[in-house]
Design a protein around this motif. Structure first.
Motif, PDB file in Angstrom:
ATOM      1  N   GLN A   1     -64.298 -55.265  79.048  1.00  0.00           N
ATOM      2  CA  GLN A   1     -63.845 -56.216  78.011  1.00  0.00           C
ATOM      3  C   GLN A   1     -62.941 -56.667  79.008  1.00  0.00           C
ATOM      4  OE1 GLN A   1     -64.260 -55.451  74.259  1.00  0.00           O
ATOM      5  NE2 GLN A   1     -65.417 -55.962  73.581  1.00  0.00           N
ATOM      6  N   SER A   2     -62.540 -55.925  80.161  1.00  0.00           N
ATOM      7  CA  SER A   2     -61.611 -55.809  80.321  1.00  0.00           C
ATOM      8  C   SER A   2     -61.646 -56.775  81.590  1.00  0.00           C
ATOM      9  CB  SER A   2     -60.395 -54.349  81.516  1.00  0.00           C
ATOM     10  OG  SER A   2     -61.614 -54.042  82.056  1.00  0.00           O
ATOM     11  N   SER A   3     -62.570 -57.137  81.905  1.00  0.00           N
ATOM     12  CA  SER A   3     -62.245 -58.193  83.265  1.00  0.00           C
ATOM     13  C   SER A   3     -62.479 -59.657  82.304  1.00  0.00           C
ATOM     14  CB  SER A   3     -64.035 -58.047  83.244  1.00  0.00           C
ATOM     15  OG  SER A   3     -64.276 -59.310  84.688  1.00  0.00           O
ATOM     16  N   PRO A   4     -61.338 -60.474  82.347  1.00  0.00           N
ATOM     17  CA  PRO A   4     -61.468 -61.862  82.242  1.00  0.00           C
ATOM     18  C   PRO A   4     -62.400 -62.518  82.965  1.00  0.00           C
ATOM     19  CG  PRO A   4     -59.301 -61.314  83.969  1.00  0.00           C
ATOM     20  CD  PRO A   4     -60.394 -59.993  83.873  1.00  0.00           C
TER      21      PRO A   4
ATOM     22  N   LEU B   1     -45.332 -50.155  71.530  1.00  0.00           N
ATOM     23  CA  LEU B   1     -44.467 -50.249  72.302  1.00  0.00           C
ATOM     24  C   LEU B   1     -44.503 -50.741  73.667  1.00  0.00           C
ATOM     25  CD1 LEU B   1     -44.477 -46.374  71.829  1.00  0.00           C
ATOM     26  CD2 LEU B   1     -42.884 -48.357  70.462  1.00  0.00           C
ATOM     27  N   ASP B   2     -45.482 -51.181  73.863  1.00  0.00           N
ATOM     28  CA  ASP B   2     -45.090 -52.049  75.124  1.00  0.00           C
ATOM     29  C   ASP B   2     -45.302 -53.475  75.392  1.00  0.00           C
ATOM     30  OD1 ASP B   2     -46.755 -49.380  76.073  1.00  0.00           O
ATOM     31  OD2 ASP B   2     -48.877 -50.165  75.803  1.00  0.00           O
ATOM     32  N   GLY B   3     -45.022 -53.847  73.897  1.00  0.00           N
ATOM     33  CA  GLY B   3     -44.266 -55.116  74.374  1.00  0.00           C
ATOM     34  C   GLY B   3     -45.405 -56.187  73.640  1.00  0.00           C
ATOM     35  N   ILE B   4     -47.012 -55.686  73.754  1.00  0.00           N
ATOM     36  CA  ILE B   4     -47.777 -56.596  73.259  1.00  0.00           C
ATOM     37  C   ILE B   4     -48.304 -56.625  71.344  1.00  0.00           C
ATOM     38  CG2 ILE B   4     -50.292 -57.017  72.393  1.00  0.00           C
ATOM     39  CD1 ILE B   4     -50.833 -55.535  75.570  1.00  0.00           C
ATOM     40  N   ASP B   5     -47.474 -58.286  71.535  1.00  0.00           N
ATOM     41  CA  ASP B   5     -46.939 -58.117  69.408  1.00  0.00           C
ATOM     42  C   ASP B   5     -47.645 -59.329  69.233  1.00  0.00           C
ATOM     43  OD1 ASP B   5     -45.992 -58.751  67.063  1.00  0.00           O
ATOM     44  OD2 ASP B   5     -43.745 -59.157  67.905  1.00  0.00           O
ATOM     45  N   ILE B   6     -49.446 -59.202  68.166  1.00  0.00           N
ATOM     46  CA  ILE B   6     -50.329 -60.361  67.992  1.00  0.00           C
ATOM     47  C   ILE B   6     -50.284 -60.508  66.342  1.00  0.00           C
ATOM     48  CG2 ILE B   6     -52.445 -61.373  68.020  1.00  0.00           C
ATOM     49  CD1 ILE B   6     -50.602 -60.884  71.176  1.00  0.00           C
TER      50      ILE B   6
ATOM     51  N   ASN C   1     -59.345 -49.122  71.167  1.00  0.00           N
ATOM     52  CA  ASN C   1     -59.851 -49.250  72.481  1.00  0.00           C
ATOM     53  C   ASN C   1     -60.861 -49.809  72.526  1.00  0.00           C
ATOM     54  OD1 ASN C   1     -58.654 -46.309  72.344  1.00  0.00           O
ATOM     55  ND2 ASN C   1     -60.200 -46.096  70.021  1.00  0.00           N
ATOM     56  N   PHE C   2     -59.980 -50.736  73.540  1.00  0.00           N
ATOM     57  CA  PHE C   2     -61.021 -51.860  74.546  1.00  0.00           C
ATOM     58  C   PHE C   2     -61.732 -51.174  76.193  1.00  0.00           C
ATOM     59  CE2 PHE C   2     -57.602 -54.323  72.701  1.00  0.00           C
ATOM     60  CZ  PHE C   2     -58.006 -54.930  72.473  1.00  0.00           C
TER      61      PHE C   2
ATOM     62  N   TYR D   1     -63.493 -56.433  68.754  1.00  0.00           N
ATOM     63  CA  TYR D   1     -62.604 -56.596  69.803  1.00  0.00           C
ATOM     64  C   TYR D   1     -63.045 -57.524  71.136  1.00  0.00           C
ATOM     65  CZ  TYR D   1     -61.395 -51.475  69.731  1.00  0.00           C
ATOM     66  OH  TYR D   1     -61.000 -50.286  68.789  1.00  0.00           O
ATOM     67  N   LYS D   2     -64.685 -58.054  70.028  1.00  0.00           N
ATOM     68  CA  LYS D   2     -64.587 -59.639  71.610  1.00  0.00           C
ATOM     69  C   LYS D   2     -63.859 -60.794  71.437  1.00  0.00           C
ATOM     70  CE  LYS D   2     -69.684 -59.968  71.390  1.00  0.00           C
ATOM     71  NZ  LYS D   2     -70.433 -59.930  70.578  1.00  0.00           N
ATOM     72  N   GLU D   3     -63.159 -60.953  69.895  1.00  0.00           N
ATOM     73  CA  GLU D   3     -62.743 -61.707  70.014  1.00  0.00           C
ATOM     74  C   GLU D   3     -61.156 -62.055  70.332  1.00  0.00           C
ATOM     75  OE1 GLU D   3     -63.353 -62.104  65.628  1.00  0.00           O
ATOM     76  OE2 GLU D   3     -65.318 -63.249  66.220  1.00  0.00           O
ATOM     77  N   ILE D   4     -60.273 -60.416  70.234  1.00  0.00           N
ATOM     78  CA  ILE D   4     -59.282 -60.598  70.281  1.00  0.00           C
ATOM     79  C   ILE D   4     -58.846 -60.121  71.590  1.00  0.00           C
ATOM     80  CG2 ILE D   4     -58.664 -59.683  67.791  1.00  0.00           C
ATOM     81  CD1 ILE D   4     -58.624 -56.710  68.787  1.00  0.00           C
ATOM     82  N   ALA D   5     -60.081 -60.001  71.863  1.00  0.00           N
ATOM     83  CA  ALA D   5     -59.658 -58.951  73.731  1.00  0.00           C
ATOM     84  C   ALA D   5     -58.385 -59.371  74.772  1.00  0.00           C
ATOM     85  CB  ALA D   5     -61.093 -59.147  74.611  1.00  0.00           C
ATOM     86  N   LYS D   6     -58.365 -61.542  74.358  1.00  0.00           N
ATOM     87  CA  LYS D   6     -57.735 -61.894  75.533  1.00  0.00           C
ATOM     88  C   LYS D   6     -56.740 -62.097  75.015  1.00  0.00           C
ATOM     89  CE  LYS D   6     -58.224 -66.601  77.538  1.00  0.00           C
ATOM     90  NZ  LYS D   6     -58.582 -67.847  76.875  1.00  0.00           N
ATOM     91  N   ALA D   7     -55.684 -61.903  73.741  1.00  0.00           N
ATOM     92  CA  ALA D   7     -54.889 -61.752  73.307  1.00  0.00           C
ATOM     93  C   ALA D   7     -54.188 -60.709  72.724  1.00  0.00           C
ATOM     94  CB  ALA D   7     -54.984 -62.332  71.699  1.00  0.00           C
ATOM     95  N   PHE D   8     -54.451 -60.017  73.696  1.00  0.00           N
ATOM     96  CA  PHE D   8     -54.496 -58.351  73.623  1.00  0.00           C
ATOM     97  C   PHE D   8     -54.623 -57.839  74.954  1.00  0.00           C
ATOM     98  CE2 PHE D   8     -53.114 -56.570  69.242  1.00  0.00           C
ATOM     99  CZ  PHE D   8     -53.985 -57.371  68.384  1.00  0.00           C
ATOM    100  N   LYS D   9     -54.904 -58.263  75.635  1.00  0.00           N
ATOM    101  CA  LYS D   9     -55.264 -58.903  76.751  1.00  0.00           C
ATOM    102  C   LYS D   9     -55.863 -56.775  77.149  1.00  0.00           C
ATOM    103  CE  LYS D   9     -50.641 -60.982  78.338  1.00  0.00           C
ATOM    104  NZ  LYS D   9     -49.104 -60.467  78.347  1.00  0.00           N
ATOM    105  N   SER D  10     -56.845 -56.919  76.623  1.00  0.00           N
ATOM    106  CA  SER D  10     -58.002 -55.692  76.187  1.00  0.00           C
ATOM    107  C   SER D  10     -57.082 -54.463  76.587  1.00  0.00           C
ATOM    108  CB  SER D  10     -59.652 -55.788  77.923  1.00  0.00           C
ATOM    109  OG  SER D  10     -59.878 -56.890  78.026  1.00  0.00           O
TER     110      SER D  10
END
Lengths: 304, 112
Positions: A177-180, A111-116, A172-173, A133-142
């Motif tokens: 992992q939230s640190s880019p 609902l927050d606008g992330i659409d992958i 649940n990131f 989680y490791k692979e999708i963290a960047k796309a999902f902005k954690s």
């Protein structure tokens, strides 16, 4: 429908440009035939399941398997704990035969606008994607949230592409992992094995023996008092200074040895000791030679 | 002599020690008792409770035994009954201090 409409648009463009009427007739026939083929097939998704496990290696043994029939929804949201992986698997059957669709993917949107949209990989007549989680963290902005999972399958053979909303999954990131800016991949925590500490005596026994070991020093002190000090021969004048300096030097050497125990190394200690020994020897020689010369002649004769 | 009991022997020994032994030697004897008892208690701890930490036990015991031996040497040299004519008390004491310094450098090295 998407494909057909695309072809239509292309064909109209071709039509306007092409002067050859015969060619346009063929194209129209082709479209009609294509439409008839597409409409006659029934395509379904089979064996849809989501498996959640701690790692890719342990996914096969995992008991967390969520299955849902085509057209229905997951009864509850699939919770994927942080640092776990989830494998989404499904088959596409057309007229009960495996279909290699031109496009097969899953879509995750919040609902927050992330659409992958993630394309699936095809192997052994099934589509699969392992979500880590490791692979999708960047796309999902954690971004930890509840995402709606959709399966999208489209092919030129399908009259309508399949767009099936399966249900929701919770991602649940982990905080790290939230640190880019993190340059290195997250490693597993190493748990060290330490030696089991030696058995220690109880506090009472330790205290008792400490007292016992220190007790002879009390005997020594009381014995000294009983025997009586004789400070009458303590030098005066210049020799008093020598004597005091000698005692101070011995004390300094003692403190240096204690300091060696606490923090210093042997090399450094010996260096300091060499320096300290100079005044100790000097004042020691002065003091002891004075005491020797001052000793009453009678005792001296007795001693020597 | 044969009539003397154990108590009488001890009393005679004590009186003789009290009157004939120089003050200096009495102090040395007192220090010997002190180091001897400390060594005994350290060893008793090792036997009764355990050797851990072994290096600390070694350091304490070597310190006690070493000190005891050095002090006995000093006592022998200082005692007028022995013939150490060329060695004065001051010289003996200086030697004693120097040996103690080396001993305790080793001991503190063990202490860990």
């Amino acid at each position: 429908m998407i494909y057909i409409s695309k072809i239509n648009i292309k064909n109209t463009k071709i039509k306007t440009k092409c002067t050859d009427k015969l060619l346009s007739i063929f194209i129209v026939i082709g479209i009609i035939v294509g439409c008839s083929i597409a409409e006659s097939t029934t395509t379904t998704i089979k064996d849809f399941k989501i498996t959640v496990g701690e790692s890719k290696e342990t996914l096969g043994n995992s008991k967390l398997v969520y299955e849902v029939a085509y057209g229905k929804k997951l009864s509850s949201s699939v919770d994927i704990p942080s640092n776990n992986v989830a494998k989404v698997v499904y088959k596409v059957n057309s007229n009960d035969k495996a279909l290699v669709a031109q496009q097969a993917s899953i879509r995750l949107y919040s609902l927050d606008g992330i659409d992958i949209t993630i394309p699936m990989s095809y192997a052994q007549s099934e589509y699969s994607y392992t979500l880590s989680y490791k692979e999708i963290a960047k796309a999902f902005k954690s971004h930890s949230a509840e995402y709606t999972l959709e399966v999208i399958v489209s092919d030129s053979q399908l009259s309508t592409p399949i767009q099936w909303s399966v249900g929701t999954i919770k991602l649940n990131f982990a905080v790290q992992q939230s640190s880019p800016l993190s340059r290195y991949p997250e490693q597993k925590v190493i748990s060290h094995l330490f030696r089991v500490p030696e058995a220690r005596p109880s506090q009472t026994i330790s205290t008792a023996f400490t007292g016992l070991v220190l007790a002879p020093s009390a005997i020594f002190v009381f014995g000294m008092l009983a025997l009586g000090f004789n400070l009458s021969r303590f030098p005066t004048g210049m020799t008093f200074i020598y004597c005091t300096a000698f005692l101070a030097s011995i004390t300094a050497v003692t403190l240096l040895i204690i300091q060696y125990w606490i923090s210093l190394t042997m090399v450094v200690t010996l260096r300091y000791l060499a320096v300290l020994l100079i005044p100790t020897l000097f004042f020691g020689q002065k003091t002891l030679s004075y005491l020797n010369s001052e000793r009453p002649q009678l005792t001296k004769e007795k001693t020597n | 002599m044969s009539n003397l009991g154990f108590g009488a022997i001890v009393n005679q020994f004590y009186d003789s020690y009290k009157t004939k032994t120089p003050q200096k030697l009495k102090f040395i004897d007192l220090f010997l008792i002190y180091t001897f008892l400390t060594g005994v208690f350290v060893f008793a701890y090792c036997c009764a409770v355990g050797t851990f930490p072994f290096n600390s036990f070694l350091a304490a015991f070597i310190s006690c035994v070493g000190c005891f031996v050095l002090t006995v040497c000093l006592r022998i040299q200082v005692n007028p009954a022995n013939n150490f004519k060329n060695i004065s008390f001051e010289r003996s004491f200086a030697d004693y201090l120097f040996c103690n310094l080396i001993l305790h450098l080793v001991v503190f090295n063990f202490l860990g």
